[in-house]
Design a protein around this motif. Sequence first.
Motif, PDB file in Angstrom:
ATOM      1  N   ALA A 113       0.811  -1.216   0.000  1.00  0.00           N
ATOM      2  CA  ALA A 113       0.000   0.000   0.000  1.00  0.00           C
ATOM      3  C   ALA A 113       0.844   1.265   0.000  1.00  0.00           C
ATOM      4  O   ALA A 113       0.302   2.380  -0.070  1.00  0.00           O
ATOM      5  N   LEU A 114       2.167   1.122   0.084  1.00  0.00           N
ATOM      6  CA  LEU A 114       3.036   2.297   0.072  1.00  0.00           C
ATOM      7  C   LEU A 114       2.960   3.000  -1.285  1.00  0.00           C
ATOM      8  O   LEU A 114       2.782   2.354  -2.317  1.00  0.00           O
ATOM      9  N   PRO A 115       3.092   4.333  -1.296  1.00  0.00           N
ATOM     10  CA  PRO A 115       3.053   5.053  -2.572  1.00  0.00           C
ATOM     11  C   PRO A 115       4.201   4.658  -3.481  1.00  0.00           C
ATOM     12  O   PRO A 115       5.307   4.367  -3.014  1.00  0.00           O
ATOM     13  N   GLY A 185      17.200 -10.197  -0.112  1.00  0.00           N
ATOM     14  CA  GLY A 185      16.033  -9.342  -0.277  1.00  0.00           C
ATOM     15  C   GLY A 185      16.314  -8.126  -1.134  1.00  0.00           C
ATOM     16  O   GLY A 185      15.481  -7.720  -1.953  1.00  0.00           O
ATOM     17  N   VAL A 186      17.499  -7.531  -0.969  1.00  0.00           N
ATOM     18  CA  VAL A 186      17.867  -6.366  -1.787  1.00  0.00           C
ATOM     19  C   VAL A 186      18.027  -6.773  -3.248  1.00  0.00           C
ATOM     20  O   VAL A 186      17.568  -6.065  -4.158  1.00  0.00           O
ATOM     21  N   LEU A 187      18.680  -7.914  -3.475  1.00  0.00           N
ATOM     22  CA  LEU A 187      18.827  -8.397  -4.850  1.00  0.00           C
ATOM     23  C   LEU A 187      17.455  -8.672  -5.473  1.00  0.00           C
ATOM     24  O   LEU A 187      17.246  -8.402  -6.662  1.00  0.00           O
ATOM     25  N   PHE A 188      16.541  -9.201  -4.672  1.00  0.00           N
ATOM     26  CA  PHE A 188      15.195  -9.466  -5.186  1.00  0.00           C
ATOM     27  C   PHE A 188      14.501  -8.165  -5.570  1.00  0.00           C
ATOM     28  O   PHE A 188      13.817  -8.088  -6.593  1.00  0.00           O
ATOM     29  N   ALA A 201       9.530  -0.325  -2.376  1.00  0.00           N
ATOM     30  CA  ALA A 201       8.718  -1.124  -1.457  1.00  0.00           C
ATOM     31  C   ALA A 201       9.189  -2.568  -1.414  1.00  0.00           C
ATOM     32  O   ALA A 201       9.081  -3.240  -0.374  1.00  0.00           O
ATOM     33  N   ALA A 202       9.727  -3.067  -2.542  1.00  0.00           N
ATOM     34  CA  ALA A 202      10.155  -4.469  -2.611  1.00  0.00           C
ATOM     35  C   ALA A 202      11.351  -4.756  -1.717  1.00  0.00           C
ATOM     36  O   ALA A 202      11.598  -5.913  -1.368  1.00  0.00           O
ATOM     37  N   VAL A 203      12.104  -3.716  -1.331  1.00  0.00           N
ATOM     38  CA  VAL A 203      13.214  -3.939  -0.400  1.00  0.00           C
ATOM     39  C   VAL A 203      12.695  -4.532   0.909  1.00  0.00           C
ATOM     40  O   VAL A 203      13.367  -5.347   1.553  1.00  0.00           O
ATOM     41  N   TRP A 208       9.609 -10.098   4.693  1.00  0.00           N
ATOM     42  CA  TRP A 208       8.428 -10.961   4.528  1.00  0.00           C
ATOM     43  C   TRP A 208       8.789 -12.300   3.893  1.00  0.00           C
ATOM     44  O   TRP A 208       8.100 -13.287   4.136  1.00  0.00           O
ATOM     45  N   PHE A 209       9.836 -12.334   3.074  1.00  0.00           N
ATOM     46  CA  PHE A 209      10.197 -13.550   2.348  1.00  0.00           C
ATOM     47  C   PHE A 209      11.548 -14.126   2.806  1.00  0.00           C
ATOM     48  O   PHE A 209      11.620 -15.229   3.327  1.00  0.00           O
TER      49      PHE A 209
END
Length: 246
Positions: A113-115, A185-188, A201-203, A208-209
């Motif tokens: 939900a982050l912008p 996670g950063v690479l993802f 946001a994916a950082v 979560w993963f």
Amino acid sequence: MPQYSRWQVLAVWAAAALPMALMAWVVVPLCATPEEGNVAWVKWLIGGLTLGLVWQGLLVAALVWAERGNLRWRTLKDALWLHAPTHPRTGRRGGLLWLVCLPLMAGLWLSGALPEPDHSPWRDFGVFLQSDAGRAFFAGNWIWYGVVAVMLVFNTVLGEELLFRGLLLPRMNHAFGRVDWLVNGVLFALYHLHTPWVIPAAVLDAFWFAGPSKYYRSAWIGIVVHSTASVAILVLLWPVVWAQRG
């Protein structure tokens, strides 16, 4: 578990990320001409990214084959952390440990939900689905619903998660030590060159993963949590496809 060097980790990352970026920013613009309209653009984009995700599944299979010599289920379970979550202190496996997925799902949806930075709506599948053009395209269109289903299965089960949490994460400890899950996670996040607006946001996906998958030694954690988004898309798209064109 065999370990990768930093260069090997980056090579696998590039083998996953660059074909997706090539599809999104080079192949699709060449194939989808402006005269065909925005729907044609989205069709090429969905098809191209689906091929990129299928390639990731094949890449994982090839690397496991090269490492273990076969692709039997028992081999895959060990090579790709496809075991039920295991508590690192007690050794207890599965059962109530699966409940850890619930707060992780909540965190994923909150971060979603982050912008986001400004970007073309025709490159955003979610925006397209909510548009009149998207609803008209998918109404009664079972073939493309099937294509989307294949894309989502490879996105969160057989492609991205299997590669990042199943293949890479268990093999990154020698190169990155205790922060291997954070680097993963950063690479993802940076892998999303095909949708760069989601990278900030994916950082957070590391929490979560990658982090939980590392802690419980189970790629299923990332797969289950990540797949909630895929299931939601398919459920929301179903009534649109079920509706017949007027």
